[in-house]
Write a protein that holds these residues in place. Structure first.
Motif, PDB file in Angstrom:
ATOM      1  N   PHE A 197       0.460  -1.382  -0.439  1.00  0.00           N
ATOM      2  CA  PHE A 197       0.144   0.000  -0.268  1.00  0.00           C
ATOM      3  C   PHE A 197       0.802   1.286   0.735  1.00  0.00           C
ATOM      4  O   PHE A 197       2.097   1.158   0.081  1.00  0.00           O
ATOM      5  CB  PHE A 197      -1.513   0.261   1.163  1.00  0.00           C
ATOM      6  CG  PHE A 197      -1.502  -1.263   1.368  1.00  0.00           C
ATOM      7  CD1 PHE A 197      -3.079  -1.382   1.073  1.00  0.00           C
ATOM      8  CD2 PHE A 197      -1.217  -2.057   2.600  1.00  0.00           C
ATOM      9  CE1 PHE A 197      -3.745  -2.522   0.806  1.00  0.00           C
ATOM     10  CE2 PHE A 197      -1.823  -3.593   1.982  1.00  0.00           C
ATOM     11  CZ  PHE A 197      -2.821  -3.811   1.234  1.00  0.00           C
ATOM     12  N   CYS A 198       0.349   2.659  -0.448  1.00  0.00           N
ATOM     13  CA  CYS A 198       0.749   3.820   0.273  1.00  0.00           C
ATOM     14  C   CYS A 198       1.346   3.700   2.230  1.00  0.00           C
ATOM     15  O   CYS A 198       0.138   3.518   2.158  1.00  0.00           O
ATOM     16  CB  CYS A 198       0.367   5.141  -0.134  1.00  0.00           C
ATOM     17  SG  CYS A 198      -1.217   5.499  -0.075  1.00  0.00           S
ATOM     18  N   GLU A 199       2.046   5.022   2.091  1.00  0.00           N
ATOM     19  CA  GLU A 199       2.374   5.001   3.607  1.00  0.00           C
ATOM     20  C   GLU A 199       0.634   5.814   4.369  1.00  0.00           C
ATOM     21  O   GLU A 199       0.197   5.836   5.197  1.00  0.00           O
ATOM     22  CB  GLU A 199       3.616   5.798   3.697  1.00  0.00           C
ATOM     23  CG  GLU A 199       3.988   4.239   3.427  1.00  0.00           C
ATOM     24  CD  GLU A 199       5.901   6.065   3.562  1.00  0.00           C
ATOM     25  OE1 GLU A 199       5.976   7.127   4.343  1.00  0.00           O
ATOM     26  OE2 GLU A 199       6.918   5.466   3.410  1.00  0.00           O
ATOM     27  N   ASN A 200      -0.171   6.494   3.499  1.00  0.00           N
ATOM     28  CA  ASN A 200      -0.856   6.783   3.875  1.00  0.00           C
ATOM     29  C   ASN A 200      -1.760   5.772   4.403  1.00  0.00           C
ATOM     30  O   ASN A 200      -3.071   6.133   5.660  1.00  0.00           O
ATOM     31  CB  ASN A 200      -1.552   7.985   2.847  1.00  0.00           C
ATOM     32  CG  ASN A 200      -1.374   8.938   2.956  1.00  0.00           C
ATOM     33  OD1 ASN A 200      -0.343   9.487   3.667  1.00  0.00           O
ATOM     34  ND2 ASN A 200      -1.314   9.638   1.512  1.00  0.00           N
ATOM     35  N   TYR A 201      -1.819   4.648   3.835  1.00  0.00           N
ATOM     36  CA  TYR A 201      -3.106   3.735   4.298  1.00  0.00           C
ATOM     37  C   TYR A 201      -2.841   3.668   5.674  1.00  0.00           C
ATOM     38  O   TYR A 201      -4.127   3.397   6.623  1.00  0.00           O
ATOM     39  CB  TYR A 201      -2.979   2.446   3.521  1.00  0.00           C
ATOM     40  CG  TYR A 201      -4.100   1.469   3.279  1.00  0.00           C
ATOM     41  CD1 TYR A 201      -5.055   2.227   4.108  1.00  0.00           C
ATOM     42  CD2 TYR A 201      -3.965   0.230   3.338  1.00  0.00           C
ATOM     43  CE1 TYR A 201      -7.166   1.056   3.935  1.00  0.00           C
ATOM     44  CE2 TYR A 201      -5.083  -0.683   3.983  1.00  0.00           C
ATOM     45  CZ  TYR A 201      -6.483  -0.101   3.811  1.00  0.00           C
ATOM     46  OH  TYR A 201      -7.261  -1.097   4.126  1.00  0.00           O
ATOM     47  N   ARG A 202      -1.356   3.566   6.546  1.00  0.00           N
ATOM     48  CA  ARG A 202      -1.681   3.229   8.262  1.00  0.00           C
ATOM     49  C   ARG A 202      -2.542   4.247   8.731  1.00  0.00           C
ATOM     50  O   ARG A 202      -2.804   3.608   9.953  1.00  0.00           O
ATOM     51  CB  ARG A 202      -0.153   3.815   8.365  1.00  0.00           C
ATOM     52  CG  ARG A 202       0.868   3.230   7.621  1.00  0.00           C
ATOM     53  CD  ARG A 202       2.470   3.191   8.110  1.00  0.00           C
ATOM     54  NE  ARG A 202       3.200   2.963   7.332  1.00  0.00           N
ATOM     55  CZ  ARG A 202       3.843   1.686   8.281  1.00  0.00           C
ATOM     56  NH1 ARG A 202       3.859   1.547   9.637  1.00  0.00           N
ATOM     57  NH2 ARG A 202       4.829   0.579   7.174  1.00  0.00           N
ATOM     58  N   GLU A 203      -3.779   5.808   8.607  1.00  0.00           N
ATOM     59  CA  GLU A 203      -3.412   6.072   8.915  1.00  0.00           C
ATOM     60  C   GLU A 203      -4.971   5.514   9.778  1.00  0.00           C
ATOM     61  O   GLU A 203      -6.061   5.883  10.502  1.00  0.00           O
ATOM     62  CB  GLU A 203      -4.262   7.231   7.292  1.00  0.00           C
ATOM     63  CG  GLU A 203      -3.261   8.297   7.346  1.00  0.00           C
ATOM     64  CD  GLU A 203      -2.706  10.115   8.489  1.00  0.00           C
ATOM     65  OE1 GLU A 203      -3.554   9.886   9.228  1.00  0.00           O
ATOM     66  OE2 GLU A 203      -1.857   9.351   8.586  1.00  0.00           O
ATOM     67  N   TYR A 204      -5.222   4.787   8.952  1.00  0.00           N
ATOM     68  CA  TYR A 204      -6.291   3.788   9.042  1.00  0.00           C
ATOM     69  C   TYR A 204      -6.840   3.258  10.775  1.00  0.00           C
ATOM     70  O   TYR A 204      -7.679   2.242   9.996  1.00  0.00           O
ATOM     71  CB  TYR A 204      -7.838   3.702   8.257  1.00  0.00           C
ATOM     72  CG  TYR A 204      -7.806   5.001   7.165  1.00  0.00           C
ATOM     73  CD1 TYR A 204      -8.874   5.920   7.354  1.00  0.00           C
ATOM     74  CD2 TYR A 204      -7.125   5.668   6.218  1.00  0.00           C
ATOM     75  CE1 TYR A 204      -8.561   7.275   6.841  1.00  0.00           C
ATOM     76  CE2 TYR A 204      -7.635   6.187   5.240  1.00  0.00           C
ATOM     77  CZ  TYR A 204      -7.226   7.387   5.487  1.00  0.00           C
ATOM     78  OH  TYR A 204      -8.537   8.395   4.805  1.00  0.00           O
ATOM     79  N   VAL A 205      -5.302   2.487  10.054  1.00  0.00           N
ATOM     80  CA  VAL A 205      -5.114   1.638  11.384  1.00  0.00           C
ATOM     81  C   VAL A 205      -6.234   1.717  13.254  1.00  0.00           C
ATOM     82  O   VAL A 205      -5.839   2.793  13.449  1.00  0.00           O
ATOM     83  CB  VAL A 205      -3.567   1.632  11.582  1.00  0.00           C
ATOM     84  CG1 VAL A 205      -4.011   0.081  13.227  1.00  0.00           C
ATOM     85  CG2 VAL A 205      -3.001   0.372  10.513  1.00  0.00           C
ATOM     86  N   ASP A 206      -6.709   0.857  12.983  1.00  0.00           N
ATOM     87  CA  ASP A 206      -8.461   0.747  14.322  1.00  0.00           C
ATOM     88  C   ASP A 206      -8.991   1.571  13.928  1.00  0.00           C
ATOM     89  O   ASP A 206      -9.702   2.314  14.838  1.00  0.00           O
ATOM     90  CB  ASP A 206      -7.221   0.970  15.518  1.00  0.00           C
ATOM     91  CG  ASP A 206      -6.415  -0.653  15.327  1.00  0.00           C
ATOM     92  OD1 ASP A 206      -6.994  -1.116  14.884  1.00  0.00           O
ATOM     93  OD2 ASP A 206      -5.408  -0.067  16.725  1.00  0.00           O
TER      94      ASP A 206
END
Ligand code: GTR
Length: 362
Positions: free
Chosen positions: A251-260
């Motif tokens: 994924f792109c790094e921005n996707y981490r924003e949506y963890v939990d």
């Protein structure tokens, strides 16, 4: 659809028809601008933006078997090459053309293995079904590893990619589009009947590829689960936290924003399926594939169906309940089946794809 709608409501699944200004899309004409918004969302927030297509894709025949598969088909290996910011990049593509059919419909298989056939790729059965096939091995594009130097990854920004730049799913999807560029040059293929298909991580890839490229009349996802076909809100099995921990580079790094924070996402995965409309989509699930969560894959098809109504068509045609093993839904523009067994791309799945293609496009 009261029962199924109430499950979607309980899960707080957003309405795909409501755009970023909270305007509800009411007709087919405004749908194309909504598609652009959705492509932006998945580009910037999930899979990462891809570079523009190269101006030219060249092809070179490297191997040909004129009597492959008991003499029923021609099997060729072709090297595709094109320019990138760091020089030429090339990768091999397998093409299997049945001799008995002209203007052949074609499956482009984004494959886990370079072998043709392969356990996931029953080529002879597919030829006998009247289809041509193109396939490429995903690791010939770039390694399925957390690095950005190998193959195509190293030809662009490499390890310096920005937070919204392509992860590996985008790279594989973009490469499938380069194969599509080549397929456009093949006279014997029916350009109106080309589907892209992938399993699991490559099912996520196939959907993202079909969304971005209208030349595919159908996107087929086999058990793509988390960050693929399955709704993320309320999903069982794999969650965004799991997937970005184990496979951050998909994924792109921005996707981490949506963890939990699935509930805070301004989208959910049925947007991805919807953005293929009014073209066709097929989603297949296996009951034993709890990590992917068949129920969440099915619900995504239900939630995406509203879009087809704008075109006077039907999305998923289903009874108002969750499916049982053996269910095959082939009535509408979204096809679906749920089979027994575990995570695998089986003969049963391919039969489902072929039946649906025949029913919709013959
Ligand atoms: C799993 C991954 C899933 C799925 C699968 C696969 O380990 O967590 O999202 O994509 O791999 O590609 O086989």
């Amino acid at each position: 659809m009261e029962e199924l709608r109430s499950i979607l409501k309980m899960r707080n699944v957003p309405n795909v028809l409501k755009d970023q200004n909270s305007t509800v899309i009411k007709d087919d004409k405004t749908w194309s601008s909504r598609i652009r918004e959705i492509v932006e969302i998945f580009g910037s927030q999930v899979y990462g933006y891809s570079p523009p297509a190269p101006s030219k894709v060249s092809s070179k025949l490297v191997k040909e078997d004129k009597d492959a598969f008991a003499g029923k088909a021609v099997h060729s290996v072709i090297d595709l090459s094109f320019d990138t910011p760091r020089g030429e990049f090339s990768f091999p593509v397998n093409l299997v053309m049945p001799k008995a059919v002209s203007k052949t419909p074609l499956f482009l298989h984004i494959a886990f293995s370079p072998n043709v056939p392969d356990k996931y790729f029953p080529v002879e059965e597919i030829i006998d079904g009247g289809f041509a096939m193109a396939s490429f091995y995903y690791e010939d594009i770039t390694k399925d590893k957390d690095e950005f130097e190998s193959g195509l990854a190293g030809m662009y920004s490499g390890a310096n990619r920005k937070p919204d730049e392509w992860g590996k799913i985008s790279m594989w999807a973009w490469s499938a589009q380069r194969v599509m560029d080549f397929i456009q040059t093949l006279e014997e293929v029916d350009k109106a009947r080309i589907a892209v298909v992938g399993h699991s991580r490559l099912g996520k890839t196939a959907l993202w590829c079909a969304v971005q490229d209208e030349r595919f009349v159908m996107g087929i996802s086999n058990e793509s689960g988390c960050s693929g076909a399955a709704i993320s809100r309320g999903k069982k099995g794999e969650r965004i936290r799991d997937i970005v921990t184990t496979f951050p580079y998909w994924f792109c790094e921005n996707y981490r924003e949506y963890v939990d924070r699935e509930d805070k996402m301004p989208f959910d995965q049925h947007f991805l399926i919807s953005a293929i409309a009014p073209r066709y989509v097929y989603v297949s699930s296996a009951i034993g594939d709890e990590w992917a969560d068949p129920e969440s894959e099915f619900l995504s098809c239900v939630a995406a169906s509203d879009v087809y109504e704008l075109f006077g068509a039907k999305g998923l045609v289903t009874e108002d309940r969750l499916p049982e093993v053996g269910t095959k839904l082939h009535e509408g523009h979204i096809g679906y089946h749920l089979r027994g067994g575990t995570h695998y791309l089986s003969r049963y799945d391919w039969q489902g794809f072929m039946e649906f293609m025949r029913r919709k496009l013959y």
